[in-house]
Motif scaffolding. Structure first.
Motif, PDB file in Angstrom:
ATOM      1  N   CYS A 174       0.851  -1.191   0.000  1.00 18.62           N
ATOM      2  CA  CYS A 174       0.000   0.000   0.000  1.00 18.62           C
ATOM      3  C   CYS A 174       0.886   1.241   0.000  1.00 18.62           C
ATOM      4  O   CYS A 174       1.942   1.264   0.635  1.00 18.62           O
ATOM      5  N   ASN A 176      -0.431   4.308   0.805  1.00 18.85           N
ATOM      6  CA  ASN A 176      -1.240   5.401   1.378  1.00 18.85           C
ATOM      7  C   ASN A 176      -0.795   5.942   2.734  1.00 18.85           C
ATOM      8  O   ASN A 176      -1.101   7.068   3.061  1.00 18.85           O
ATOM      9  N   PHE A 177      -0.138   5.154   3.520  1.00 20.89           N
ATOM     10  CA  PHE A 177       0.388   5.622   4.805  1.00 20.89           C
ATOM     11  C   PHE A 177      -0.655   6.328   5.665  1.00 20.89           C
ATOM     12  O   PHE A 177      -0.452   7.462   6.110  1.00 20.89           O
ATOM     13  N   CYS A 178      -1.774   5.687   5.888  1.00 18.44           N
ATOM     14  CA  CYS A 178      -2.720   6.198   6.884  1.00 18.44           C
ATOM     15  C   CYS A 178      -1.965   6.186   8.217  1.00 18.44           C
ATOM     16  O   CYS A 178      -1.194   5.250   8.474  1.00 18.44           O
ATOM     17  N   TYR A 180      -2.540   5.539  11.210  1.00 20.18           N
ATOM     18  CA  TYR A 180      -2.773   4.522  12.245  1.00 20.18           C
ATOM     19  C   TYR A 180      -2.338   3.131  11.781  1.00 20.18           C
ATOM     20  O   TYR A 180      -2.532   2.149  12.489  1.00 20.18           O
ATOM     21  N   CYS A 181      -1.790   3.020  10.577  1.00 13.60           N
ATOM     22  CA  CYS A 181      -1.673   1.694   9.956  1.00 13.60           C
ATOM     23  C   CYS A 181      -0.223   1.296   9.684  1.00 13.60           C
ATOM     24  O   CYS A 181       0.581   2.109   9.224  1.00 13.60           O
ATOM     25  N   VAL A 183       0.540  -1.315   7.643  1.00 12.34           N
ATOM     26  CA  VAL A 183       0.624  -2.133   6.422  1.00 12.34           C
ATOM     27  C   VAL A 183       1.721  -1.671   5.453  1.00 12.34           C
ATOM     28  O   VAL A 183       2.520  -2.486   4.987  1.00 12.34           O
ATOM     29  N   PRO A 184       1.834  -0.361   5.130  1.00 13.24           N
ATOM     30  CA  PRO A 184       2.893   0.015   4.185  1.00 13.24           C
ATOM     31  C   PRO A 184       4.289  -0.331   4.694  1.00 13.24           C
ATOM     32  O   PRO A 184       5.205  -0.556   3.903  1.00 13.24           O
ATOM     33  N   HIS A 255     -10.310   1.485  -1.238  1.00 18.68           N
ATOM     34  CA  HIS A 255     -10.047   2.754  -0.552  1.00 18.68           C
ATOM     35  C   HIS A 255     -11.004   3.803  -1.129  1.00 18.68           C
ATOM     36  O   HIS A 255     -11.033   3.996  -2.343  1.00 18.68           O
TER      37      HIS A 255
END
Ligand code: SF4
Length: 456
Positions: A174, A176-178, A180-181, A183-184, A255
């Motif tokens: 991913c 997107n670098f939200c 809180y996340c 995943v990236p 998304h």
């Protein structure tokens, strides 16, 4: 489903040990992890191992971990603690940790649990046979983490969980670098598989009797944007819609910022693409959405949902909500409740915010007191339960097509199946229906599932 597996050179070495070897895999988290566990099971079968649910019998236990929530990570270490006596009783047992916690924590896992023999990353799955050989031959632990590519694990080697449903990875990672996340950080940047490769896999699945596929990716809407000349995600859906034998196509996760009218029209026009979508909105206030780095506004989200509902009759929408994001005021939270009321999601997945080691530094606002977080979480669920129950009442008397999956886990006298909108339905019926489509009339709407009766 045990698909035919290729034997690796190590297979014969495994057999000459003179003893049948067994594996046990424990999977946490999302469908991506479930699918990775199918790949791991396939590789171990290729090595001559068999699955076992009897932990003391296992020669290798693998924890395929998730780090999206703090709780999931805590569970891994508590489980590892409970595995320690097994290792003491059987020093030859290989205890392995893979998945997102392994990718993120690397060597730190062995600092907390020094009896772990093998730690491997989300991109190292195909090296598992070699890693196991090394651990056994050299009698020392091994940590292997690489980043940045789709695991090329041979799709023929999967041990799939179902004979008629299958997951298909279309992209990983991913961009997107939200805030809180993780995943990236643990799955890397977006990497798409080519549409030809995906279509070939889906054709093979159809030949094996698979009727329903779920396309997997952290952000399927941006499928193909990293590949020159590839089709878009809606183009990929159109391609797969033409494959004979496949009757249903699902996908996760979308998304909202990349969710576009092209996909909405694909949901309307492609007969095999199910009219159900998971579209995480996370928070109803623009302040919080901005602090989360979600890159859409509440208004944009609501507009897209409105177009979706107007264009795709009967579409069901599920979502994710994070409660008590740092800095969330009562007014911000009220706006989250307001989105719930406006959209009337058929189901939600919600979590109280928890700090994640790799991403928390970007969040400067103060954390909310636990009691406030819990009270908001309960208010959110009170509202959603009421919405779900009202929606379920409207389904009573409707005839729905289900793909019959198995006997119910809670009531073995009943079969369970899923509708095109991914609703779980329990009903009385014969075992011979498993793996087939059946029409069911809904008679009752529960909190998490529906009840019905077969229509002949
Ligand atoms: S879109 Fe955001 S929440 Fe989803 S995987 Fe990427 S960073 Fe995480």
């Amino acid at each position: 489903m045990q698909t035919k597996t290729k034997k690796s050179p190590y297979f014969y070495a495994t057999k000459v040990l003179g003893k049948r070897m067994y594996y046990h895999i424990i999977t946490f988290g999302c469908q991506m992890n479930e699918h990775d566990s199918e790949k791991i099971a396939g590789l171990l079968s290729g090595e001559g191992y068999r699955a076992t649910d009897d932990l003391p019998q296992a020669d290798i236990i693998i924890l395929n971990t998730c780090s999206v929530r703090d709780k999931a990570e805590q569970k891994v270490f508590s489980l590892l603690g409970r595995m320690k006596p097994l290792k003491e009783q059987n020093p030859a047992l290989i205890l392995a940790v893979c998945g997102c916690v392994a990718q993120g924590m690397k060597g730190k896992i062995r600092q907390r649990a020094p009896y772990v023999d093998l730690v491997f990353g989300t991109q190292n799955i195909e090296n598992l046979p070699l890693l196991l050989q090394e651990v056994r031959a050299k009698h020392r632990p091994r940590i292997e983490i690489i980043e940045g590519r789709i695991s090329p694990t041979d799709r023929h080697n999967l041990v799939r969980q179902s004979n008629f449903k299958a997951w298909v990875t279309i992209m990983e990672g991913c961009n997107n670098f939200c805030t809180y996340c993780v995943v990236p950080y643990v799955r890397g940047r977006e990497r798409s598989r080519s549409n030809r490769e995906i279509a070939t896999e889906v054709r093979e699945l159809a030949d094996q009797g698979i009727q329903e596929i779920t396309l997997l990716g952290q952000n399927v809407n941006s499928y193909g944007s990293d590949l020159a000349g590839e089709v878009s995600f809606s183009g990929l859906l159109a391609l797969l819609n033409n494959i004979p034998g496949i009757e249903r196509i699902r996908f996760v996760t979308s998304h909202p910022k990349d969710f576009n009218s092209g996909l909405i029209y694909a949901l309307r026009d492609l007969d095999k693409v199910c009219e159900q979508i998971h579209l995480p909105f996370q928070a109803g206030s623009n302040n919080i959405l901005s602090a989360m780095n979600r890159r859409y506004t509440r208004e944009e989200y609501l507009e897209k949902v409105q177009l979706l509902r107007e264009t795709v009759p009967g579409v069901e929408i599920s979502t994710d909500v994070i409660v008590a994001f740092p800095g969330e005021t009562e007014e911000d939270f009220t706006q989250t409740l307001d989105v719930l009321k406006q959209v009337c999601f058929e189901s939600i997945f919600s979590f109280i915010y928890s700090d994640r080691p790799l991403s928390q530094s970007k969040i400067k606002a103060p954390r909310l007191p636990y009691q406030t977080s819990l009270a908001r979480f309960e208010r959110l669920w009170q509202l959603q339960n009421q919405i779900t129950s009202e929606i379920n009442q409207t389904l009573i008397g409707k005839k729905m097509e289900v793909l019959v999956e198995e006997f119910s886990k809670t009531d073995p006298g009943l079969l369970t199946g899923r509708t095109r909108t991914n609703r779980l339905v329990h009903f009385a019926g014969d075992k011979s229906l498993i793996g087939r489509f059946a029409d069911v009339e809904i008679t009752e709407g529960g909190k998490h599932s529906l009840r019905g009766q077969l229509v002949f």
